[in-house]
Write an enzyme that holds these catalytic residues in place. Structure first.
Site, PDB file in Angstrom:
ATOM      1  N   TYR A  96       0.831  -1.204   0.000  1.00  0.00           N
ATOM      2  CA  TYR A  96       0.000   0.000   0.000  1.00  0.00           C
ATOM      3  C   TYR A  96       0.868   1.258   0.000  1.00  0.00           C
ATOM      4  O   TYR A  96       0.689   2.165  -0.819  1.00  0.00           O
ATOM      5  CB  TYR A  96      -0.902  -0.027   1.228  1.00  0.00           C
ATOM      6  CG  TYR A  96      -1.788   1.181   1.418  1.00  0.00           C
ATOM      7  CD1 TYR A  96      -2.899   1.391   0.600  1.00  0.00           C
ATOM      8  CD2 TYR A  96      -1.549   2.090   2.450  1.00  0.00           C
ATOM      9  CE1 TYR A  96      -3.734   2.479   0.794  1.00  0.00           C
ATOM     10  CE2 TYR A  96      -2.377   3.180   2.651  1.00  0.00           C
ATOM     11  CZ  TYR A  96      -3.465   3.369   1.816  1.00  0.00           C
ATOM     12  OH  TYR A  96      -4.293   4.455   2.017  1.00  0.00           O
TER      13      TYR A  96
ATOM     14  N   LYS B  81       1.312   4.114  -3.020  1.00  0.00           N
ATOM     15  CA  LYS B  81       1.106   5.542  -2.766  1.00  0.00           C
ATOM     16  C   LYS B  81       2.356   6.341  -3.140  1.00  0.00           C
ATOM     17  O   LYS B  81       2.264   7.427  -3.726  1.00  0.00           O
ATOM     18  CB  LYS B  81       0.762   5.765  -1.288  1.00  0.00           C
ATOM     19  CG  LYS B  81      -0.604   5.265  -0.868  1.00  0.00           C
ATOM     20  CD  LYS B  81      -1.703   6.107  -1.465  1.00  0.00           C
ATOM     21  CE  LYS B  81      -3.079   5.723  -0.946  1.00  0.00           C
ATOM     22  NZ  LYS B  81      -4.160   6.525  -1.556  1.00  0.00           N
TER      23      LYS B  81
END
Length: 315
Positions: free
Chosen positions: A140, A144
Site C-alpha cells: 500500500y 502511494k
C-alpha cells in the site's frame, strides 16, 4: 466550482461531498459502484453520480470544464497486503490511467490526492517531514509513493496542478470497519459507543498519528484555495496535521465519554505478525511546519474527536 471525487462512496468521499454540496459547488461522485448522494447534503440537484472502473475507462468521468479532482479511491492497507494484484490494479494502475486521462481531457486541473503516512518505513528520524525519504514497508505504501512521484512529474510538466496530502489515520470514522490495518483506531470508539464489542490489537503504550473527520474536511477544502506557486512544481507533498495519542489515552477518552460500560466492550486480541509489523513501521510524530505555514490546522485533542462522534450518534 465543478469538482469530481473518486472513491466517493467511501467515508471521506461522502463527508467531503456533503460539505461541498452545502457550499453550492457542483459535485461529481464516482466509484466502482454508483455512489449515493449524502443524505444530509443540501443542493442535491448539484450532484451527479457515476459508476465507473477507472482501471478500464478513466476519461468517461471527466469534462473539459472540471475545476478540481479529489482522488480518494483505493484498496486500503491490509487489503493491499492480502491481495497484491488487486492493490496494484486499483491503487497504482487505475490512478495512472486517471492522470493520463486528465492530461488529455482537462490539462492543468487541480488534482488533490489522498496519500498516507504508510509511505514511510523504519528506520526514521524522530520527526519525519516532507524531506524524509520514503521507504515503505507495505505494498500500500509503495503504491502511494509511486503515485506521489507521478503527481510531482505531471505538475512539473504542467499537465495538472497537483497537491499530495499525506493523511493521518482518521478517527473516529463512522460506518463499518474497513480493510485498513488502522481500522481498530476508530473501532475501539465507534462500536462501544453503540453498544457493540470491538477488538483492540495493541498494547496501552502503542501510539497513533490521528486526525478527526471534522479537521480533515476543513483541510481538504482549504486545499482548493492554495496557489500553484505555494510549493516547487516538483515537490507537491504536504504532511497533513495530526495529533499523537497512545492506546491508554484513547481508552481514557472512551471512558470519559461513554463510561465503564463502553470500555468493557473493548476486547484485547493480538494482531497477526504481518499486521503488527505494518503498524509498528508507521511513524507517530511528524514535523508539520510546512502544512501549518500553508494554513492547515490540527485537532486540539483526541477526546474532541470522540465527543464529535458521540454527538453525531444523537443526531
Amino acid at each position: 466550482m465543478k469538482i469530481l471525487i473518486t472513491g466517493a462512496g467511501g467515508f471521506v468521499g461522502q463527508l467531503l461531498a456533503e460539505h461541498l454540496l452545502n457550499d453550492k459547488h457542483q459535485v461529481i461522485l464516482v466509484d466502482i459502484f454508483e455512489p449515493p448522494v449524502p443524505q444530509k447534503a443540501s443542493n442535491k440537484q448539484n450532484a451527479t453520480t457515476i459508476k465507473a472502473d477507472l482501471a478500464q475507462d478513466a476519461s468517461s468521468v471527466l469534462s473539459k470544464d472540471l475545476d478540481a479532482l479529489y482522488v480518494f479511491h483505493g484498496i486500503m492497507s491490509a487489503g493491499s497486503e492480502e491481495n497484491f494484484d488487486l492493490g496494484y490494479r486499483v491503487n497504482l494502475h487505475s490512478t495512472l490511467n486517471l492522470l493520463e486521462a486528465v492530461r488529455q481531457v482537462c490539462p492543468g486541473v487541480r488534482w488533490i490526492y489522498a496519500s498516507s503516512t504508510a509511505i514511510f518505513g523504519q528506520p526514521l528520524p524522530a520527526m519525519p517531514s516532507e524531506a524524509t525519504v520514503p521507504t515503505p514497508q507495505s505494498s500500500y505504501g509503495t503504491q502511494k509513493m509511486m503515485i506521489e512521484a507521478a503527481i510531482n512529474d505531471y505538475t512539473r510538466r504542467g499537465f495538472i496542478n497537483g497537491f499530495t496530502l499525506r493523511f493521518p489515520t482518521i478517527s473516529v470514522r463512522p460506518g463499518k470497519p474497513t480493510q485498513a490495518a488502522s481500522s481498530w483506531m476508530s473501532g475501539i470508539i465507534r462500536e462501544p459507543l453503540q453498544g457493540k464489542e470491538s477488538v483492540l490489537p495493541c498494547d496501552d503504550d502503542f501510539e497513533c498519528w490521528l486526525c478527526s473527520p471534522r479537521t480533515l474536511v476543513r483541510n481538504l477544502v482549504h486545499t482548493l484555495t492554495l496557489q500553484r506557486e505555494c510549493m516547487p512544481t516538483h515537490v507537491r507533498q504536504i504532511m497533513l496535521p495530526g495529533i499523537t495519542a497512545n492506546v491508554a489515552q484513547m481508552m481514557q477518552a472512551l471512558k470519559d465519554v461513554g463510561g465503564d460500560q463502553a470500555v468493557s466492550l473493548v476486547k484485547r486480541e493480538k494482531a497477526s505478525p504481518e499486521i503488527k509489523a505494518m503498524l509498528d513501521s508507521w511513524p507517530i510524530r511528524f514535523d508539520i511546519s510546512k502544512a501549518l505555514g500553508l494554513g492547515y490546522v490540527a485537532d486540539g485533542s483526541f477526546k474532541d474527536a470522540v465527543e464529535d462522534f458521540a454527538a453525531s450518534l444523537k443526531e
